[in-house]
Design a protein around this motif. Structure first.
Motif, PDB file in Angstrom:
ATOM      1  N   ILE A 183     132.325  -2.823 -79.990  1.00 12.07           N
ATOM      2  CA  ILE A 183     132.453  -4.252 -79.699  1.00 12.07           C
ATOM      3  C   ILE A 183     131.080  -4.896 -79.541  1.00 12.07           C
ATOM      4  N   SER A 184     130.188  -4.223 -78.832  1.00  9.26           N
ATOM      5  CA  SER A 184     128.934  -4.918 -78.527  1.00  9.26           C
ATOM      6  C   SER A 184     127.947  -4.906 -79.688  1.00  9.26           C
ATOM      7  N   PHE A 185     128.015  -3.877 -80.529  1.00 10.16           N
ATOM      8  CA  PHE A 185     126.990  -3.793 -81.569  1.00 10.16           C
ATOM      9  C   PHE A 185     126.885  -5.029 -82.464  1.00 10.16           C
ATOM     10  N   PRO A 186     128.003  -5.499 -83.043  1.00  7.99           N
ATOM     11  CA  PRO A 186     127.866  -6.658 -83.938  1.00  7.99           C
ATOM     12  C   PRO A 186     127.297  -7.883 -83.222  1.00  7.99           C
ATOM     13  N   VAL A 187     127.696  -8.057 -81.967  1.00  5.92           N
ATOM     14  CA  VAL A 187     127.213  -9.227 -81.224  1.00  5.92           C
ATOM     15  C   VAL A 187     125.712  -9.086 -80.966  1.00  5.92           C
ATOM     16  N   VAL A 188     125.331  -7.900 -80.520  1.00  7.35           N
ATOM     17  CA  VAL A 188     123.911  -7.655 -80.272  1.00  7.35           C
ATOM     18  C   VAL A 188     123.122  -7.856 -81.560  1.00  7.35           C
ATOM     19  N   TYR A 189     123.670  -7.325 -82.630  1.00  3.90           N
ATOM     20  CA  TYR A 189     122.973  -7.414 -83.910  1.00  3.90           C
ATOM     21  C   TYR A 189     122.822  -8.872 -84.330  1.00  3.90           C
TER      22      TYR A 189
END
Ligand code: ATP
Ligand code: MG
Lengths: 409, 227
Positions: free
Chosen positions: A333-339
């Motif tokens: 969940i967090s990876f795309p947002v962080v990216y």
């Protein structure tokens, strides 16, 4: 192995609600931790990156006394030979020779202490993209006998493009440096000091003003690949007179920032630690309940010949399994947002933006996408799940299986 | 030939507080291939005696020998190993592991012993067929009746052909039809695989089918009748 996984999976879902709650807490913690760490590490990287690019460089050449006493007398000779080496060095992204001199700038009755930077206009633009920040007049050129001012300084002095300013300071060997220069351009830089206290002037003009001839204060080198620092340091050590001149690395030039980062990072880790501790107790509760409510079947298994350590392995496996599922979902969940936010730094607006500017920082929130800290979250969650199973494991070893089977416990 | 001896064993619970003398000097031998029942009123010590024979509990005094080996001095780990390799256990109820199917429950001990997969498979099916529940092989315990669950427990206990099977009131939770059924199965396996059965019971129907009845009262053997 396969059957162990299948069993763990079935056991985990024996109490769906509890597993969902446990998973949700792990996922939540991983997302929060990833963002917190990402923003923190991202801001450190950004701070260092800005400092390295816009001021110190990865390495800098300077007189041995210059770092502690930034005067014209502690300048270094900038030979053609050195310039040629720099020009041909493929490892450099860019390099900037600079003169830095303290001066009084005045127009009429308005006077202020400023730092005059004598630079090559093209090199400076490569370094801090100053050209696009010009809001009035035009960008200076290397042959000019003119200065560029920040907008705050210009409005303090009440000058515009074409007006003349007086500079007064001390040059090489104690000579008085004085001159009058027209304002060629006015720029607006996001960092406060650039707008208030900096005056740019072409290198040749500055050398003339300060009686520096072929001398400069520093040459700052920014590498394409930070990993080349060692070999580049060695290269320039061999090209300069090391009795008077030194090669400094970015760490030694950004000590204050690094130690501020270190202490901030320490507190950041404590925050994450507290977050994970709370989650750890949640996992602990789940694992403990999972073992206590299976007391009877565990006792039967041990009665018919299963060694307790095998049972314990199964319990740890289940615990790690839940944790891993939670951590993976959290990261997914967090990876795309962080990216996304690493590519599109979040702008800071309003009053907060001014605070950033006053601290000489660009008012954006940058977030790091270094895989290291994300993998670390995964590892931390797994370790927590193992720690959380220690007491339940101990419990299993102490089970009084006879009385449990008899229904006395 | 006798494979189990108990020599004057006693068991006292809570010796320091309120001592309960559950077993008071029992000396018994069990022969291979037997089908014996331990009977007596509630609290007379049937479960305690079975547990000591099976290496689940240690006697306070006296010794238990199985195949000439004294088991009551073994370490916890060695006892577990001993139970795994020598004894099949059947408890009164909730014998099975809830997340495993009948098949997987029956295979459990063979897997602990590391039997090859295909050998496990054929043995499980053989046993489930003998127990007449092959069609329920992939059901979980909560999808089986009490009698069916006990038959899976018997299949599991028999799976590795242990020296003997200890069953503590295996029919206590079953109705008379299921009880008769389970007894038929156990007798069949006793004859077919020559497995020694020792069980405790309150149940007349079980007593009638046993070939030896050991009667306990107050932790002592008061009658030992063979038919
Ligand atoms: N852990 C224990 N602590 C104290 N007393 C115990 C313990 N276990 C059993 N007892 C006592 O030992 C005696 C024998 O118990 P046991 O369970 O062997 O009887 P039983 O013949 O199997 O009875 P039932 O027919 O009710 O199963 C009983 O008085 C019981 O209360
Ligand atoms: Mg009993």
């Amino acid at each position: 192995m396969k059957s162990k996984l299948v069993l763990a999976w079935r056991n985990i879902w024996r109490n769906k609600k509890r597993t969902y709650i446990t998973l949700a807490s792990i996922i939540f913690a991983v997302i929060i931790a990833t963002f917190m760490r990402g923003l923190q590490l991202g801001s450190y990287d950004k701070m260092l990156y800005d400092a390295i690019r816009s001021s110190t460089g990865h390495i800098a050449l300077m007189d041995k006394s210059f770092w502690d006493d930034k005067t014209m007398d502690n300048s270094m000779e900038f030979s053609q030979d050195l310039e040629q080496v720099l020009d041909q060095d493929q490892s450099l992204e860019f390099w900037v020779p600079e003169i830095l001199g303290g001066c009084l700038i005045s127009v009429g009755n308005n006077t202020r202490g400023v730092v005059v930077q004598g630079v090559d206009p093209e090199k400076k633009d490569a370094q801090i993209r100053l050209r696009e920040k010009v809001i009035e007049g035009s960008y200076f050129e290397s042959e000019d006998q003119a200065v560029m001012l920040g907008k705050d300084l210009a409005s303090f002095l009440k000058v515009g493009v074409g007006d003349t300013v007086v500079l007064l300071g001390q040059g090489y060997m104690g000579m008085t440096a004085a001159g009058t220069y027209p304002v060629k351009g006015i720029y607006d830089h996001p960092m406060a000091d650039f707008n208030r206290r900096l005056v740019f002037m072409p290198l040749a003009a500055a050398q003339y003003l300060f009686f520096m001839e072929d001398r400069v204060s520093t040459v700052n080198l920014v590498l394409k690949d930070q990993g080349d620092i060692r070999q580049e340091t060695a290269l320039y050590r061999s090209r300069i007179d090391t009795t008077t001149t030194e090669v400094r690395n970015w760490e030694s030039m950004n000590r204050d920032m690094l130690s501020a980062i270190e202490s901030d990072n320490f507190f950041g880790k404590i925050m994450i630690g507290v977050l994970y501790m709370v989650i750890g107790f949640g996992i602990f509760g789940t694992i403990l309940m999972m073992t206590m409510e299976r007391k009877r079947e565990f006792s039967i298994m041990m009665a018919i010949g299963m060694q307790d350590y095998k049972l314990i392995t199964q319990v740890i496996f289940e615990s790690v399994f839940i944790a891993a599922i939670g951590a993976i979902i959290g990261l997914i969940i967090s990876f795309p947002v962080v990216y996304f936010y690493s590519l599109n730094p979040i702008p800071i607006t309003g009053e907060n933006a001014q605070i950033y500017r006053d601290l000489n920082m660009e008012p954006v929130l940058s977030i790091s996408t270094k895989p290291g800290y994300m993998v670390a979250q995964f590892g931390i969650v797994l370790i927590i799940s193992i720690i959380a199973s220690i007491f339940p494991m101990y419990n299993i070893m102490k089970f009084d299986i006879v009385n449990i089977i008899r229904g006395r416990q | 030939m006798s494979i189990i001896h108990t020599h004057n064993i006693t068991k006292t619970y809570n010796p320091d507080t309120v001592p309960v003398h559950a077993i008071n000097g029992v000396t018994l031998s069990f022969n291979e291939g037997g089908f014996s029942a331990i009977i007596g009123p509630s609290g007379c010590g049937k479960t305690t005696l079975l547990n000591m024979i099976g290496g689940l509990e240690r006697p306070t005094t006296g010794t238990v020998e199985v195949n000439g080996e004294t088991i009551n001095t073994k370490s916890k780990r060695a006892l577990t190993e001993f139970r795994l390799k020598n004894i099949g256990f059947i408890f009164q109820a909730y014998n099975l592991i809830p997340v495993m199917s009948a098949f997987e429950n029956t295979a459990f001990i063979m897997e602990l012993l590391g039997w090859p997969r295909d050998k496990i498979k054929s043995r499980v099916m053989e046993l489930l067929e003998a127990m007449d529940i092959a069609d329920k092989a992939h059901q979980r315990p909560n999808q089986l009746s009490g009698g069916q669950q006990q038959r899976v427990a018997v299949a599991r206990a028999l799976s590795t052909r242990p020296k003997f099977i200890l069953a503590d009131e295996p029919t206590a939770n079953l109705d008379s039809h299921a009880t008769g059924n389970l007894l038929d199965m156990m007798l069949k396996m006793n004859e077919r695989e020559k497995t020694t059965f020792i069980f405790s019971t309150h149940d007349d129907r079980v007593m009638r089918r046993a070939r030896r009845l050991i009667k306990l009262d107050d932790g002592k053997v008061v009658d030992d009748a063979r038919s």
